[in-house]
Enzyme design. Sequence first.
Site, PDB file in Angstrom:
ATOM      1  N   GLN A 137       0.798  -1.109  -0.119  1.00 13.11           N
ATOM      2  CA  GLN A 137      -0.111  -0.008  -0.170  1.00 13.11           C
ATOM      3  C   GLN A 137       0.802   1.265   0.068  1.00 13.11           C
ATOM      4  OE1 GLN A 137      -2.208   1.957   3.361  1.00 13.11           O
ATOM      5  NE2 GLN A 137      -4.139   1.004   2.165  1.00 13.11           N
ATOM      6  N   TYR A 195      -5.762  11.299   3.355  1.00 11.67           N
ATOM      7  CA  TYR A 195      -4.352  11.145   2.799  1.00 11.67           C
ATOM      8  C   TYR A 195      -4.022  12.086   1.356  1.00 11.67           C
ATOM      9  CZ  TYR A 195      -3.910   8.417   6.783  1.00 11.67           C
ATOM     10  OH  TYR A 195      -4.099   7.956   8.124  1.00 11.67           O
ATOM     11  N   GLY A 222      -9.756  -6.001   9.097  1.00 14.60           N
ATOM     12  CA  GLY A 222      -8.618  -5.503   9.739  1.00 14.60           C
ATOM     13  C   GLY A 222      -8.311  -5.849  11.036  1.00 14.60           C
TER      14      GLY A 222
END
Length: 366
Positions: A101, A180, A325
């Site tokens: 990522q 982001y 997650g």
Amino acid sequence: MTKFPELAIPLKLGSLTLKNRVIMASLTRNRASPGGIPNDLMALYYKQRSTAGLILSEGAFIEEIGGEWLNAPGIHTPAQIAGWKKVTSAVHSANSLIFAQLWHIGRVAHPYHQNGRPNVGPSAVKAEGGEFRLLEGKPGYVQPVAIEDPQVYVEMYRRAAKNAKEAGFDGVELHAANGYLPHQFLESHSNQRTDAWGGSVEKRARFVIEIVKVLIAEWGGDAKRVGIKLSPAGGYNDMGDTDDVARAQYTYLIQELDKLNLGYIQLSQGWPSPRANKLVVLNEFRPLIKNAHVFFNTNLTGEIAEQQLTGKFPGVAAIQGAVFGRPFISNPNLPELLQTGGALKDSDYKTYYTPGADPSTGYTDY
């Protein structure tokens, strides 16, 4: 016993074959060595969780830049590439796959973590709020410097993709969610440019689309080795346009991305926040995706994932991958536990981002 048969079915991703459809989400854990170098402990951590059909690595910085994550790994130096080779080799030895990522946090970095270097964004618009747990006085977000030439950052992502390939990753994911840098270009409140990189739906999407194109090119034109993560509802790092603006922006973006035939689009519902909108992400945008696989990530259980994969979740066509997650932190054998109905262990939040004297605690000792 197979409790959720659809989760156990292998998935073709171009020339790759995922052994199951349980995907491990990117999880920042702050165990890298100084200089953002992945190490043997990280290799063990990822190998333990290679029960997943596909692992999405924790975010890897594409340049030397700080944030609240001082021990997060990078992917922009030879030493970092060598460190990641340990990780990818460990994952492959356990018969799984791993994508890198690619991460740049843009305006939500802090100069105190960057030796005084300013944080950057599409425009000189600071995010509201913020917390940097490792800085005294708890300073919030500060105003960024507007990026003069976004093409410079597109090139940074291209180099990162090249480095990921050298490090042995099976593909890359663009982190364009959670407030982001790519996400900042997409939203009208954080991107107030009036040049070719902002001012309209099409121009705000340009940064993300140009990055995805160079990622595909760097992988020899193999678009299936490239994925992207999006969170259209916002909800983190002061993100979230209104329903109508977000719907128009992401409708255009997702349709354009889908034309590129990339491997997958990972959709996340995001988190509640004052700026978050009310869009139900999967319902809104799943119908637009015709070519790429669709992965979904937000508070999944085995039951919900199975419904979504089989197309039995109310109002939503079938997806192809279920992204988990935090359950993977304390349950390295999560796919097995889901299938057998075994009890899931809880994880200790105190060890998520702040390792103690023994960094293996709450990391590789579950």
